[in-house]
Design a protein around this motif. Structure first.
Motif, mmCIF file in Angstrom:
data_model
loop_
_atom_site.group_PDB
_atom_site.id
_atom_site.type_symbol
_atom_site.label_atom_id
_atom_site.label_comp_id
_atom_site.label_asym_id
_atom_site.label_seq_id
_atom_site.Cartn_x
_atom_site.Cartn_y
_atom_site.Cartn_z
ATOM 1 N N LYS A 55 -9.344 -121.498 -5.044
ATOM 2 C CA LYS A 55 -10.696 -121.654 -5.586
ATOM 3 C C LYS A 55 -10.979 -120.644 -6.694
ATOM 4 O O LYS A 55 -11.939 -120.797 -7.442
ATOM 5 C CB LYS A 55 -11.734 -121.486 -4.470
ATOM 6 N N CYS A 56 -10.139 -119.611 -6.785
ATOM 7 C CA CYS A 56 -10.325 -118.590 -7.810
ATOM 8 C C CYS A 56 -9.734 -119.058 -9.132
ATOM 9 O O CYS A 56 -8.738 -119.768 -9.162
ATOM 10 C CB CYS A 56 -9.655 -117.277 -7.396
ATOM 11 N N ASP A 57 -10.341 -118.648 -10.211
ATOM 12 C CA ASP A 57 -9.869 -119.019 -11.545
ATOM 13 C C ASP A 57 -8.854 -117.977 -12.017
ATOM 14 O O ASP A 57 -9.134 -117.148 -12.876
ATOM 15 C CB ASP A 57 -11.040 -119.114 -12.514
ATOM 16 N N SER A 72 -4.836 -116.888 -13.392
ATOM 17 C CA SER A 72 -3.699 -117.387 -14.156
ATOM 18 C C SER A 72 -2.569 -117.752 -13.194
ATOM 19 O O SER A 72 -2.585 -117.386 -12.015
ATOM 20 C CB SER A 72 -3.217 -116.331 -15.150
ATOM 21 N N HIS A 102 -2.520 -121.386 -17.563
ATOM 22 C CA HIS A 102 -3.231 -121.920 -16.405
ATOM 23 C C HIS A 102 -2.205 -122.508 -15.428
ATOM 24 O O HIS A 102 -1.153 -123.023 -15.834
ATOM 25 C CB HIS A 102 -4.219 -123.000 -16.855
#
Length: 425
Positions: free
Chosen positions: A20-22, A24, A189
């Motif tokens: 759920k974390c953005d 890399s 990403h």
């Protein structure tokens, strides 16, 4: 059993919180290795985990990665556990971790049995009570295995489809360390990283893949949906489809040219912007000139006689040293890297000779800057960047640009039906 179920549930919860974390791509796997998987480590050697349990935990990680589009379900699973500098993603292998933890604990207790009464009593009491089974296994069997990835590399390389990329990277003319720099840097990403690995493993659902690999009986024709001339393979899509050449491939090529042009202009004081703008916003001037240097971008070189190839991507003229560099850029398929370099040199040899006479140069060098559409970097690229006096880290920016553009090309292609209509999935 109750404790094991509790550990599994907490492990699943931590996995989902990580995704759920953005983060890399590299940081996602770092979080897995340092926050989620250590939760299991505390139980290794105390709770009995079967091979089925351990395989299930590894499958859980892969399923969560797939659910969040960070891993293609058909990609080589060996690459998940391989280090990033070897072409993997650096996820800790739970089965190996379990084995190492048990061996380490057994070694500790057996080494302490003569020095500590408490440890001796524990050894005598542990008659198959824990996974260590200290009483009946007084001799240590097996060895600690922390960095032995040869088996994973061998397994990956033996796969007919997935192993092609490993074979390409292991060729003598390829700089393997530089080719995997996009993985070791890891600032893409997670979805883009996973998609590029799927492209390298050639498991993208093209017509050719459906017809010959998964053998879908409904797929009778594997011709490219755009050009209709060649089989629709992943290699064809990323660098060989004539219908994509004018727009998609040219855009990818120009992004690399912008990076090189901006760096050359900055190094030779042709532009003076302290904080250089991103390459994708940069618009190269056709001609930049000062007292010592002249820089051409995509400009026809006028000569005394007609020459068919007289428009290299970039030309750098050093007026003081009376030298010139003809720089041409290409992003071919893996198997065409060497032939493309040779073709660039052959194509501009006549122009180099003419420029030497016309501009009264001491020397004119042809500098091909070539890397593959999947990010494979030949040693020649590193040498040529050095010859131009550019930063040794510039290939990282070039490689990242190519990989992002290649992923975009494939996504857009797959979102086009046979009639040429675009749709979003």
């Amino acid at each position: 059993t109750e404790i094991k179920d509790n550990v599994k549930n907490k492990f699943k919860n931590r996995l989902r919180r990580i995704f759920k974390c953005d983060l890399s791509a590299k940081n996602i796997f770092k979080a897995l290795n340092t926050w989620a998987i250590p939760l299991l480590t505390y139980s290794f050697g105390i709770i009995k985990w079967s091979n089925t349990d351990l395989i299930g935990l590894e499958r859980l990680i892969r399923s969560e990665l797939t659910k969040n589009k960070y891993h293609h379900p058909k990609s080589a699973i060996e690459r998940l556990s391989l280090p990033r500098n070897l072409g993997g993603r650096g996820c800790v292998n739970i089965s190996s971790l379990h084995e190492n933890q048990i061996l380490s604990l057994r070694q500790y207790f057996l080494n302490r049995r003569n020095a500590s009464v408490m440890h001796q009593l524990i050894i005598e009491a542990d008659n198959n009570y824990t996974p260590l089974n200290l009483k009946n296994n007084t001799e240590i069997t097996g060895t600690l295995n922390n960095n032995n990835f040869n088996n994973l590399l061998e397994s990956w390389g033996q796969k007919t489809l997935h192993g092609r990329h490993l074979s390409d990277v292991n060729q003598n003319f390829v700089d393997r360390s530089a080719s995997y720099k996009w993985l070791t840097v890891g600032d893409l990403h997670g979805e883009t990283e996973g998609f590029m690995l799927a492209i390298q493993d050639q498991v993208i659902k093209t017509k050719n893949y459906q017809k010959y690999i998964i053998k879908d009986p409904r797929m009778t024709d594997d011709s490219c949906r755009n050009c209709l001339a060649k089989p629709e393979t992943i290699s064809h899509i990323i660098s060989a489809c004539t219908s994509l050449a004018q727009n998609e491939y040219t855009h990818r090529h120009n992004d690399v040219a912008k990076i090189v042009h901006q760096s050359l202009a900055f190094n030779h004081s042709l532009i003076h912007t302290r904080n250089r703008i991103p390459y994708y916003k940069y618009t190269p001037e056709p001609v930049l000139e000062n007292q010592n240097f002249r820089l051409y971008y995509d400009k026809t070189i006028v000569t005394d006689r007609v020459i068919s190839h007289n428009r290299p991507d970039i030309v750098l003229h050093n007026k003081q040293l009376r030298t010139a560099y003809l720089i041409d850029i290409a992003v071919p398929n893996n198997h065409n890297i060497q032939s493309t370099i040779a073709e660039k040199i052959r194509k501009y040899t006549t122009l180099a000779r003419e420029i030497k006479n016309l501009w009264n140069c001491v020397s004119v060098e042809i500098i091909p800057l070539v890397l593959s559409a999947t990010g494979i970097i030949p040693k020649a690229l590193m040498n040529n960047l050095d010859r131009l006096g550019l930063s040794k880290h510039l290939h990282i920016k070039i490689q990242k640009s190519v990989i992002i553009n290649t992923c975009n090309i494939v996504r857009k292609f797959l979102n086009t039906d046979d009639s040429g209509t675009m749709f979003i999935v």
